[in-house]
Design an enzyme around this catalytic site. Sequence first.
Site, mmCIF file in Angstrom:
data_model
loop_
_atom_site.group_PDB
_atom_site.id
_atom_site.type_symbol
_atom_site.label_atom_id
_atom_site.label_comp_id
_atom_site.label_asym_id
_atom_site.label_seq_id
_atom_site.Cartn_x
_atom_site.Cartn_y
_atom_site.Cartn_z
ATOM 1 N N GLY A 261 6.142 9.442 -20.418
ATOM 2 C CA GLY A 261 5.984 10.990 -19.550
ATOM 3 C C GLY A 261 4.251 11.138 -18.645
ATOM 4 N N ALA A 262 3.085 11.462 -19.580
ATOM 5 C CA ALA A 262 1.900 11.882 -19.022
ATOM 6 C C ALA A 262 0.728 11.828 -20.141
ATOM 7 C CB ALA A 262 1.921 13.475 -18.739
ATOM 8 N N MET A 263 -0.218 11.974 -19.278
ATOM 9 C CA MET A 263 -0.941 11.426 -20.279
ATOM 10 C C MET A 263 -2.949 12.261 -20.186
ATOM 11 S SD MET A 263 -2.740 9.501 -23.199
ATOM 12 C CE MET A 263 -4.071 9.592 -23.853
ATOM 13 N N GLU A 264 -3.306 12.865 -21.622
ATOM 14 C CA GLU A 264 -4.034 13.744 -21.632
ATOM 15 C C GLU A 264 -5.408 13.682 -21.755
ATOM 16 O OE1 GLU A 264 -2.314 12.987 -24.201
ATOM 17 O OE2 GLU A 264 -3.335 12.663 -26.020
ATOM 18 N N HIS A 297 2.516 21.080 -21.982
ATOM 19 C CA HIS A 297 1.753 19.922 -23.345
ATOM 20 C C HIS A 297 0.202 19.387 -22.774
ATOM 21 C CE1 HIS A 297 3.210 17.106 -26.397
ATOM 22 N NE2 HIS A 297 2.124 16.181 -25.741
ATOM 23 N N GLU A 298 0.148 18.527 -22.031
ATOM 24 C CA GLU A 298 -0.681 17.861 -21.632
ATOM 25 C C GLU A 298 -2.232 18.694 -21.901
ATOM 26 O OE1 GLU A 298 -0.190 14.754 -21.870
ATOM 27 O OE2 GLU A 298 1.416 14.615 -21.695
ATOM 28 N N HIS A 301 -3.223 19.589 -24.969
ATOM 29 C CA HIS A 301 -3.976 18.734 -25.675
ATOM 30 C C HIS A 301 -5.486 19.354 -25.982
ATOM 31 C CE1 HIS A 301 -0.817 15.585 -27.848
ATOM 32 N NE2 HIS A 301 -1.115 15.250 -26.616
HETATM 33 N N1 B3K Z 1 -0.270 11.566 -26.071
HETATM 34 C C1 B3K Z 1 -0.190 10.405 -24.281
HETATM 35 C C2 B3K Z 1 0.974 9.293 -25.439
HETATM 36 C C3 B3K Z 1 0.661 8.012 -25.143
HETATM 37 C C4 B3K Z 1 1.420 7.546 -25.368
HETATM 38 C C5 B3K Z 1 1.095 5.224 -25.654
HETATM 39 N N2 B3K Z 1 1.474 4.552 -26.066
HETATM 40 C C6 B3K Z 1 1.032 11.715 -24.178
HETATM 41 C C7 B3K Z 1 1.331 12.854 -25.071
HETATM 42 O O1 B3K Z 1 2.082 12.690 -25.613
HETATM 43 O O2 B3K Z 1 0.706 13.586 -24.420
HETATM 44 ZN ZN ZN Z 2 0.641 14.556 -26.921
#
Ligand code: B3K
Ligand code: ZN
Length: 885
Positions: A261-264, A297-298, A301
Site C-alpha cells: 500500500g505505502a511506505m513510511e 497509517h503512514e 509511523h
Molecule cells: N511498513 C510498510 C510495509 C513494508 C513492507 C515491506 N515488504 C508499510 C506499512 O505498514 O506502513
Molecule cells: Zn505500517
Amino acid sequence: PKTIYLKDYQVPDYLVKTTDLRFEIYDGETIVSAMLDLYRNPAATTAATQLRLHGADLELISISLDDKVLTPADYEFGEESLTLFNTPETFKLLTITKIKPEANTSLEGLYRSRTMYCTQCEAEGFRKITYYLDRPDVMSEFTTTVVADKKYPVLLSNGNLLEQGELDNNRHYAIWHDPFKKPAYLFALVAGDLAHIEDSFTTCSGREVALKIFVEPKDLDKCDHAMTSLKNSMRWDEEVYGREYDLNIFMIVAVDDFNMGAMENKGLNIFNTSCVLAKPETTTDAGFQRVEGVVAHEYFHNWSGNRVTCRDWFQLSLKEGFTVYRDAEFSADMGSRTVKRVEGVTLLRTLQFAEDAGPMAHPIRPESYIEISNFYTMTVYEKGAEIIRMLATLLGKDNFRKGTDLYFDRHDGQAVTTEDFVAALADASGRDLTQFKRWYSQAGTPRLEVTDHYDEDAQEYRLTFKQSCPATPECQHKLPFHIPVAMGLLGSAGDLPLYLKDAEPDFETSDNTYKVLELTQAEQSFVFQRVQEKPVPSLLRGFSAPVKLHYHYSRADLVLLMSRDSDGFNRWEASQQLGLAAIYTAMQHYQQGGDLSGWVLDADLIEAYRSVLQDESLDQAMVAYMLSLPSEAYLSELAEVVDVEAIHYSRLAVRKALAHALRDEFVRIYNAYNHQQAYRVTADAIASRSLKNVALAYLILLNDETLIRACEQQYRTSNNMTDVMAALTQLVNSESSLGQGLAENALADFYQRWQHESLVVNQWLMVQASCSLPNTLAKVKALLEHPGFDGKNPNKIRALIASFCNSNAINFHANAGAGYQFLADQIIQLNRQNPQIASRLLTPLTKWKKYNSQQQTLMKAELERIMAEPQLSKDVFEVVSKSLA
Ligand code: B3K
Ligand code: ZN
C-alpha cells in the site's frame, strides 16, 4: 535457505554515525557512492576486527577505508554480504557501486516505475542500493545527493532540502539532509517528472510544515482527499497522542508499481497510487476510505515506527500492530466508530483467523523466519492491532495515554522491542501485564466457551468462561491468555444494571450497564446479583478480544440483541449469527441432496430483518451491514471442511429468499436513496449509498426486467464510481440473459471510457475476475492478454489474478483443479520477476488441508509442482515448504 531465529539476536559489532550518499542516475544504470562513518559498538560483547556488510545485486566498483583503496585481499564476498578484514575501532568507508534500477523487477531497492525512479527499502531492500549494515538497530544520520538529467526535474530524499543546483550536460542535483537518526529501511529517493499540490500545517507548537503530494501530472486532480486526510491525521496525532511532526516538510509521492500500500520513509512517504489518488468519478467510497486510512497509517509511523523503531524484524508488530490500532481509531473518529469496528473485525475474522488456523500461523512476534517479507501479515498487522486494543481496554483511556507517552519519551531515537512497549504501559499504569504478554508469543485463535445459569430465587446470574487455544506450528499446548471480555446483560426492555459479586475494589467503570471482565484462567466464573429476570448476555462487546466466542443463543435471544443491545457492534454480530444459522439450515438441505430453488425462510426471521430495515434509530451504514449476510470467506473460515458449492449456493438461496420476502422494503429503500446528488464523501452520504446498493444487490436476484433495467440505468447515469461499480457488479453477476447482455455492453463501454485511468481499469478487471457465474477462468485467462492488463504491475496482478483466486471460490475450486493450475503457473512465472508478489499469491493454496480429499490432492500437487521449480526465491520457498510440511 537459512532460518533466522529471534533467540540468536546479537547487537551489531559496528554502528554508523553518518551516512553520506551520492546517486548519479543515468539511463540504464545508477552509480551509488556511500561514505559511512563507522565505529565499534561499545555494547558489543567482543571487539570485532571484521565488518560484515549486507549487499545484494550490486556491482562493486571500488572500496576504500580511510582513503586507502582496498584490494580483493582485504575483503570477501558472501551470499548477500561483503566482509572487510582488519577493521579498526573507527573508520570511514567509501564504497562505489553500480546498480541497474531499470532491470529491477522485484520493486525492492531502487527501481523504475513508468517515468520515475523510486525506492522501497523495508525490510531489507537497502542492501540492493549499497553495501550497508541493513538492520533496523543500526541508526544513522543521512545526507543524500541526487544527480540526474533535467528530464527528471524533481529530485527528492528524506529530511530537509539543503541545496540544489545545475551541472554540466543538462544535469542537476539536490542535496537532502535528515537530522533524525534512522535505520536504512526508512531511506527513500525519488527522481522524476512529477507535478505536485502543496499545502501547509501549523503544528501545536506553532511550527509551519510544508505538505506536498507528488504525482504524475495527469493525476494532479486526484490529490485533494489525500491532502485533507494528511492534515486531519497530523491534528489527530497531536490531540490524541500528543505527537507533533518534526521536520519542515512532509512529502508523499504516488507510484504506480508498488508491492504494497505505502511506505513510511522519514519525511518522504512513497505510496501506491491506489492509496493516494481519489476523485468521485474514478474512485469508490471504499477507495476514498482506504486513502484516508493509509495516509493516516503512514503519517502515524513517524512516531510509532520512525522516532521509535524496531530492534529487529521479529519486533515488526511493535510498529505495525500499534500503528494499525492508531489508524483504526483515527478512522473511527473521522467517520462512524461502530461501522469502522464492524469492518475491522470482518477483516480479522475472515483473513487473520484463517491465517492463524493454517500452516503459516505465527505469533504476532514470530520466533523465526526464512524471509521477513513473508511476515507482513494479517497476524502482525491486524491481530497485532487487536493486542494493542486489548491493552487500551484493560488500562483505560487515561492510563493507556500515560503509557504511550512514557513509551515515546523513554525510547525516542531508539530501536526497541515489544517487551519495551509493554513495560512502558505497565510502568505507567501500575498494572501487571506479565500474563498478557502471552499474546505476543502464542499463535492461534483462542476459543471461548460460555455457559450460564440463572437462579431465580437468589436473583443471581452466573457466567462461566472456558478458554482454550488450538495447537499451531510453533506450540502444541497453550497457557491461558489474559482476555478482556466487555459485556452487559439484557432484559426484555434493554440493558440491566450490573452488580458483580465479589468484585475487586478497583473494578470500576463509568457505566453500570457495561463491564470489562478479565479472564486469566482456563475456567472462570462471574456471578451477577440483583438480576430480576433471566438475562440475555451481550458478550465481547465491541469485539473486545480476538477470540472465537461460543454461547448458545436462541433465535429469540439474537433478535433481542439485534434490536435492543446498547452495543452497536453486538447488534450487528447478532444479525450475523442469525444469518449464519439461516445459511446452515439451507446448507444442510443442500448437502442432503435437496433442491434450493424456491427456498424460503421462517417468518420470524424475515420479520427480524424487516425490523432492521425499518429501524429509524440505526445508522444506515449499520443497516447495510446488518442486512449483508456473512461472506463466503467467513463461512469457509468457520467450516471444518470447506464445502465450496454448499456455501455458495446456500448463501445465495438465503439471499434470494430475503429478496423475495422483503422486495417492497428493498424497493422503497432503493428509491428513497437513489437520487442523484452532488457527491460527498461524508459518513452519511457513504452510508446512504451503501444501503441503496445493498438493496440493489438483493433486488437484482429477483431477475425482474424492470429492476435489471433500473440497475443498468444506475450504471449509465451515476456521477460517482461507487454507484457505477455497484451497478456494474450486479449486472455482471446477474443470472438473467437480459442482465448478461447489458453487462457485456456496460463492460465494453466502461473500458472504452476509462482505458486511460489505470486504477479504474483495475476495478474493471476485478469485477470480471470476481464474477461467480461459470466460465470466469476462461475470461480471466483471456484478460491476461488484454492491453488493460500488465503482468509486471502488482495492482493489476492483484485485480485480476488474486481477485479470481481469493474472492471467487466457486470458480477457483471448480473444473478439476484448473484454477489451482492457473494460479501455480502464475506463481512460477512471478517467482523470479517479483518474489514478494509471487509469495503473496500463494495464500489460497496454503489452505489446501481445509478442502475435500479430491481438492486436497489437486492443490497439493500444484504446491509440489512449484516446489520442484529450480531457483525458488526464499519468499516462495518458505510458504510452499511450510504448507507442505
Ligand atoms: N511498513 C510498510 C510495509 C513494508 C513492507 C515491506 N515488504 C508499510 C506499512 O505498514 O506502513
Ligand atoms: Zn505500517
